[in-house]
Design a protein around this motif. Sequence first.
Motif, PDB file in Angstrom:
ATOM      1  N   ALA A  88       0.829  -1.204   0.000  1.00 38.11           N
ATOM      2  CA  ALA A  88       0.000   0.000   0.000  1.00 38.11           C
ATOM      3  C   ALA A  88       0.866   1.257   0.000  1.00 38.11           C
ATOM      4  O   ALA A  88       0.576   2.220  -0.705  1.00 38.11           O
ATOM      5  N   ARG A  89       1.932   1.233   0.774  1.00 41.22           N
ATOM      6  CA  ARG A  89       2.850   2.375   0.839  1.00 41.22           C
ATOM      7  C   ARG A  89       3.476   2.629  -0.534  1.00 41.22           C
ATOM      8  O   ARG A  89       3.552   3.770  -0.987  1.00 41.22           O
ATOM      9  N   LEU A  90       3.901   1.563  -1.185  1.00 38.27           N
ATOM     10  CA  LEU A  90       4.494   1.690  -2.522  1.00 38.27           C
ATOM     11  C   LEU A  90       3.495   2.269  -3.516  1.00 38.27           C
ATOM     12  O   LEU A  90       3.824   3.184  -4.278  1.00 38.27           O
ATOM     13  N   LEU A  91       2.284   1.733  -3.515  1.00 39.15           N
ATOM     14  CA  LEU A  91       1.260   2.202  -4.449  1.00 39.15           C
ATOM     15  C   LEU A  91       0.923   3.668  -4.204  1.00 39.15           C
ATOM     16  O   LEU A  91       0.739   4.434  -5.157  1.00 39.15           O
ATOM     17  N   THR A  92       0.856   4.070  -2.953  1.00 38.67           N
ATOM     18  CA  THR A  92       0.548   5.460  -2.616  1.00 38.67           C
ATOM     19  C   THR A  92       1.625   6.396  -3.133  1.00 38.67           C
ATOM     20  O   THR A  92       1.328   7.423  -3.742  1.00 38.67           O
ATOM     21  N   ILE A  93       2.867   6.054  -2.906  1.00 40.03           N
ATOM     22  CA  ILE A  93       3.968   6.917  -3.335  1.00 40.03           C
ATOM     23  C   ILE A  93       4.078   6.929  -4.854  1.00 40.03           C
ATOM     24  O   ILE A  93       4.380   7.969  -5.453  1.00 40.03           O
ATOM     25  N   MET A  94       3.790   5.798  -5.498  1.00 39.66           N
ATOM     26  CA  MET A  94       3.791   5.770  -6.971  1.00 39.66           C
ATOM     27  C   MET A  94       2.708   6.699  -7.509  1.00 39.66           C
ATOM     28  O   MET A  94       2.931   7.438  -8.471  1.00 39.66           O
ATOM     29  N   LYS A  95       1.536   6.680  -6.878  1.00 39.50           N
ATOM     30  CA  LYS A  95       0.431   7.550  -7.294  1.00 39.50           C
ATOM     31  C   LYS A  95       0.806   9.018  -7.088  1.00 39.50           C
ATOM     32  O   LYS A  95       0.515   9.865  -7.930  1.00 39.50           O
ATOM     33  N   GLU A  96       1.452   9.310  -5.970  1.00 39.76           N
ATOM     34  CA  GLU A  96       1.888  10.685  -5.695  1.00 39.76           C
ATOM     35  C   GLU A  96       2.860  11.171  -6.764  1.00 39.76           C
ATOM     36  O   GLU A  96       2.756  12.299  -7.230  1.00 39.76           O
ATOM     37  N   SER A  97       3.800  10.317  -7.136  1.00 41.24           N
ATOM     38  CA  SER A  97       4.797  10.731  -8.125  1.00 41.24           C
ATOM     39  C   SER A  97       4.160  10.913  -9.502  1.00 41.24           C
ATOM     40  O   SER A  97       4.586  11.763 -10.277  1.00 41.24           O
ATOM     41  N   GLN A  98       3.125  10.146  -9.809  1.00 40.33           N
ATOM     42  CA  GLN A  98       2.411  10.329 -11.075  1.00 40.33           C
ATOM     43  C   GLN A  98       1.653  11.650 -11.053  1.00 40.33           C
ATOM     44  O   GLN A  98       1.607  12.356 -12.049  1.00 40.33           O
TER      45      GLN A  98
END
Length: 73
Positions: A55-65
Motif C-alpha cells: 500500500a505504501r508503494l502504491l501510494t507513493i507511486m500515485k503521488e509521483s504520477q
Amino acid sequence: MAILRPNEIRDMSIEEMEARLAELRTELARERAVAAAGGSLENPGRVKELKRTIARLLTIMKESQKEGEVDRT
C-alpha cells in the motif's frame, strides 16, 4: 525482504518501484498460499507487513504520477 520506509521508496525510480511491487505481491501470494493450505507461518505478522508495504508503494507511486501532471486550471 525488509520493510520499505517512505524515504527509501521515494529514492527509487519508477521501474525499481514496480519491480519491488511485483516481488512483494509474489511473496504475499506465497504467504497466503501457505496459510490457506493449513501450514504454519514462520512469522504471522509478515502478511500484515507485506500488505502495508504494498500500500505504501502504491501510494507513493500515485503521488509521483500526480506530480508529473500539469495543472489544467
